[in-house]
Design an enzyme around this catalytic site. Structure first.
Site, PDB file in Angstrom:
ATOM      1  N   SER A 271      32.102  20.985 -48.839  1.00 53.49           N
ATOM      2  CA  SER A 271      30.820  20.360 -49.211  1.00 53.49           C
ATOM      3  C   SER A 271      30.201  21.223 -50.301  1.00 53.49           C
ATOM      4  O   SER A 271      30.248  22.453 -50.211  1.00 53.49           O
ATOM      5  CB  SER A 271      29.833  20.350 -48.026  1.00 53.49           C
ATOM      6  OG  SER A 271      28.532  20.002 -48.485  1.00 53.49           O
TER       7      SER A 271
ATOM      8  N   TYR B 177      32.395  13.190 -31.007  1.00 53.26           N
ATOM      9  CA  TYR B 177      33.813  13.483 -30.744  1.00 53.26           C
ATOM     10  C   TYR B 177      33.960  14.441 -29.565  1.00 53.26           C
ATOM     11  O   TYR B 177      34.920  14.356 -28.807  1.00 53.26           O
ATOM     12  CB  TYR B 177      34.494  14.065 -31.998  1.00 53.26           C
ATOM     13  CG  TYR B 177      35.077  13.012 -32.911  1.00 53.26           C
ATOM     14  CD1 TYR B 177      34.271  12.306 -33.803  1.00 53.26           C
ATOM     15  CD2 TYR B 177      36.437  12.707 -32.885  1.00 53.26           C
ATOM     16  CE1 TYR B 177      34.798  11.345 -34.643  1.00 53.26           C
ATOM     17  CE2 TYR B 177      36.973  11.740 -33.729  1.00 53.26           C
ATOM     18  CZ  TYR B 177      36.155  11.066 -34.608  1.00 53.26           C
ATOM     19  OH  TYR B 177      36.681  10.106 -35.443  1.00 53.26           O
TER      20      TYR B 177
ATOM     21  N   TYR C 235      21.817  16.358 -48.835  1.00 53.06           N
ATOM     22  CA  TYR C 235      22.501  17.490 -48.193  1.00 53.06           C
ATOM     23  C   TYR C 235      22.023  17.650 -46.748  1.00 53.06           C
ATOM     24  O   TYR C 235      22.825  17.641 -45.813  1.00 53.06           O
ATOM     25  CB  TYR C 235      22.221  18.748 -49.007  1.00 53.06           C
ATOM     26  CG  TYR C 235      22.902  20.007 -48.530  1.00 53.06           C
ATOM     27  CD1 TYR C 235      24.284  20.175 -48.658  1.00 53.06           C
ATOM     28  CD2 TYR C 235      22.163  21.056 -47.980  1.00 53.06           C
ATOM     29  CE1 TYR C 235      24.906  21.340 -48.249  1.00 53.06           C
ATOM     30  CE2 TYR C 235      22.777  22.229 -47.574  1.00 53.06           C
ATOM     31  CZ  TYR C 235      24.147  22.372 -47.711  1.00 53.06           C
ATOM     32  OH  TYR C 235      24.771  23.535 -47.306  1.00 53.06           O
TER      33      TYR C 235
HETATM   34  P1  NAD Z   1      31.167  26.229 -52.239  1.00 49.96           P
HETATM   35  O1  NAD Z   1      30.588  25.144 -53.091  1.00 49.96           O
HETATM   36  O2  NAD Z   1      31.521  27.511 -52.878  1.00 49.96           O
HETATM   37  O3  NAD Z   1      32.474  25.692 -51.512  1.00 49.96           O
HETATM   38  C1  NAD Z   1      32.614  24.368 -51.047  1.00 49.96           C
HETATM   39  C2  NAD Z   1      34.043  23.924 -51.332  1.00 49.96           C
HETATM   40  O4  NAD Z   1      34.217  22.578 -50.858  1.00 49.96           O
HETATM   41  C3  NAD Z   1      34.376  23.900 -52.830  1.00 49.96           C
HETATM   42  O5  NAD Z   1      35.567  24.622 -53.063  1.00 49.96           O
HETATM   43  C4  NAD Z   1      34.542  22.421 -53.154  1.00 49.96           C
HETATM   44  O6  NAD Z   1      35.425  22.191 -54.226  1.00 49.96           O
HETATM   45  C5  NAD Z   1      35.021  21.875 -51.824  1.00 49.96           C
HETATM   46  N1  NAD Z   1      34.793  20.438 -51.621  1.00 49.96           N
HETATM   47  C6  NAD Z   1      33.633  19.756 -51.828  1.00 49.96           C
HETATM   48  N2  NAD Z   1      33.814  18.447 -51.557  1.00 49.96           N
HETATM   49  C7  NAD Z   1      35.103  18.308 -51.149  1.00 49.96           C
HETATM   50  C8  NAD Z   1      35.891  17.199 -50.739  1.00 49.96           C
HETATM   51  N3  NAD Z   1      35.371  15.969 -50.679  1.00 49.96           N
HETATM   52  N4  NAD Z   1      37.190  17.404 -50.397  1.00 49.96           N
HETATM   53  C9  NAD Z   1      37.716  18.655 -50.455  1.00 49.96           C
HETATM   54  N5  NAD Z   1      37.023  19.737 -50.856  1.00 49.96           N
HETATM   55  C10 NAD Z   1      35.733  19.568 -51.196  1.00 49.96           C
HETATM   56  O7  NAD Z   1      30.147  26.444 -51.026  1.00 49.96           O
HETATM   57  P2  NAD Z   1      30.133  27.578 -49.901  1.00 49.96           P
HETATM   58  O8  NAD Z   1      28.933  28.416 -50.114  1.00 49.96           O
HETATM   59  O9  NAD Z   1      31.450  28.217 -49.759  1.00 49.96           O
HETATM   60  O10 NAD Z   1      29.851  26.695 -48.608  1.00 49.96           O
HETATM   61  C11 NAD Z   1      30.877  26.336 -47.704  1.00 49.96           C
HETATM   62  C12 NAD Z   1      30.286  25.501 -46.571  1.00 49.96           C
HETATM   63  O11 NAD Z   1      29.297  26.256 -45.871  1.00 49.96           O
HETATM   64  C13 NAD Z   1      29.610  24.227 -47.043  1.00 49.96           C
HETATM   65  O12 NAD Z   1      29.855  23.204 -46.112  1.00 49.96           O
HETATM   66  C14 NAD Z   1      28.147  24.580 -47.036  1.00 49.96           C
HETATM   67  O13 NAD Z   1      27.322  23.459 -46.862  1.00 49.96           O
HETATM   68  C15 NAD Z   1      28.066  25.536 -45.857  1.00 49.96           C
HETATM   69  N6  NAD Z   1      26.920  26.466 -46.002  1.00 49.96           N
HETATM   70  C16 NAD Z   1      26.990  27.523 -46.873  1.00 49.96           C
HETATM   71  C17 NAD Z   1      25.897  28.352 -47.003  1.00 49.96           C
HETATM   72  C18 NAD Z   1      25.925  29.559 -47.910  1.00 49.96           C
HETATM   73  O14 NAD Z   1      24.918  30.259 -47.984  1.00 49.96           O
HETATM   74  N7  NAD Z   1      27.015  29.869 -48.585  1.00 49.96           N
HETATM   75  C19 NAD Z   1      24.716  28.097 -46.281  1.00 49.96           C
HETATM   76  C20 NAD Z   1      24.680  27.002 -45.449  1.00 49.96           C
HETATM   77  C21 NAD Z   1      25.800  26.194 -45.289  1.00 49.96           C
END
Ligand code: NAD
Ligand code: UDP
Length: 319
Positions: free
Chosen positions: A80, A164, A150
């Site tokens: 995501s 699930y 989001y």
């Molecule tokens: P990021 O954007 O670096 O990584 C997300 C990855 O998901 C990317 O590599 C992107 O290409 C891939 N992606 C997006 N849509 C996709 C799809 N349809 N099919 C396959 N791949 C897809 O973000 P992150 O910081 O690494 O976050 C990872 C997860 O953790 C996310 O779900 C995010 O919402 C959650 N999250 C992160 C934080 C944070 O502070 N980093 C905070 C809250 C939640």
């Protein structure tokens, strides 16, 4: 050796998790559509025989019949966009990956009898009226605004996990991740730590949105990755929502000044319009993680920022 799937493996958290699981001797399948992620994040493991990268969109239903996705023990569903800059540029993709994509990964978990961890977010609490935020707080989210794609998609992703788990006994676990950072963030990711550190190192203006009095609580990536793995490992975390974040809270102005001090930068602080619906406060209650997992963060912001700054500096020099 476990067979573990990570969606979003080329992203910030996914790539750190993949490297850690490979180092522990597991077989990891990384799935990513490279929308915000980069294969460069996986350079150190791309040739490892225990790593298999599949460039694919998890919202495509053909994921369900991918021949590699059998006999899986664990799924970390992290795919995501996470930065407001990116999720607001692609709202429908953001909604899809957290709903349809989550449904697909849960179907795969069901057919393999695999455990599944879903990466939800502190944004599930919206602009919170209860402070700090325990998991039982139901949140204050606006459906009619730029963050809704989001926040609400993540909330619905949690609902998929609930259904699930209740209906099909899938061992689903939800983690609400609070702002996590390290050098693995893209320089252009748009989130606050990558912006401030990049700006400070380049001598550009440090862009504070609003007056900088809004707060966040920042967790270093190593603490987060350890927390995610504990949630996956512990049976007590099945069917639960668990906050993973660092409960030490800072104003954004404090963070800007800390980055300026630690980098020794001459950058000026400039003040810009606060984005709509930007949460005013955010801090996790982590009692549940502590009780169920024995988890708490170990790396404070100053130490984490020093590591981040050093790595960004080396990257800026080599690029
Ligand atoms: P990021 O954007 O670096 O990584 C997300 C990855 O998901 C990317 O590599 C992107 O290409 C891939 N992606 C997006 N849509 C996709 C799809 N349809 N099919 C396959 N791949 C897809 O973000 P992150 O910081 O690494 O976050 C990872 C997860 O953790 C996310 O779900 C995010 O919402 C959650 N999250 C992160 C934080 C944070 O502070 N980093 C905070 C809250 C939640
Ligand atoms: N922010 C800022 N300057 C920036 C980027 C972000 O002042 O260059 C602020 C943003 O308005 C928010 C906080 O920093 O209040 C955290 O923003 P981020 O995008 O990292 O994550 P969020 O917690 O808002 O999803």
């Amino acid at each position: 050796m476990k067979k573990i799937v990570i969606t979003g493996a080329a992203g910030f958290l996914g790539s750190h998790l993949a490297m850690d699981l490979i180092a522990q001797g597991h077989y990891v399948i990384g799935i990513d559509n490279l929308s915000t992620g980069r294969t460069g994040n996986l350079d150190s493991i791309s040739k490892n025989s225990n790593f298999n990268f599949i460039e694919f969109d998890v919202t495509n239903k053909e994921i369900l019949t991918n021949p590699s996705l059998v006999g899986i023990d664990e799924i970390y569903h992290l795919a995501s966009p996470a930065s407001p800059k990116f999720y607001q540029a692609s709202p429908f993709d953001t909604i899809a990956v957290n709903t349809i994509g989550t449904d697909h990964m849960l179907q795969i978990a069901k057919s393999c009898d695999a455990k599944l961890l879903y990466a939800s977010t502190s944004e599930a609490y919206g602009d919170p009226e209860i402070h700090p935020q325990p998991e039982a707080y139901r949140g204050n989210v606006n459906t009619w605004g730029p963050r809704a794609c989001y926040d609400e998609a993540k909330r619905l992703g949690e609902v998929y996990c609930y259904e699930y788990n209740i209906r099909y006994n899938v061992q689903a676990k939800v983690v609400r991740i609070f702002n996590t950072y390290s050098a693995g963030l893209r320089n252009d990711d748009g989130r606050v730590i990558s912006n401030f550190v990049t700006q400070a190192l380049l001598g550009d203006d440090i862009t504070v949105y609003g007056d900088g009095s809004q707060t966040r609580s920042f967790c270093y990536v190593d603490d987060n990755i350890r927390g995610l793995q504990l949630v996956m490992d512990k049976d007590k975390a099945t069917g639960e929502i668990i906050n993973i974040g660092n409960p030490k809270e800072y104003t954004i102005l404090e963070v800007a000044n800390m980055v300026k001090r630690l980098t020794g930068s001459q950058s000026n602080l400039t003040f810009h319009e606060l984005p709509k619906d930007d949460p005013k406060v955010r801090r996790p209650v982590i009692e549940k993680a502590n009780l169920l997992l024995g988890w708490e963060p170990k790396i404070d912001l100053e130490e984490g920022l020093n590591r981040t700054i050093q790595a960004y500096r080396e990257n800026l020099i080599t690029n």
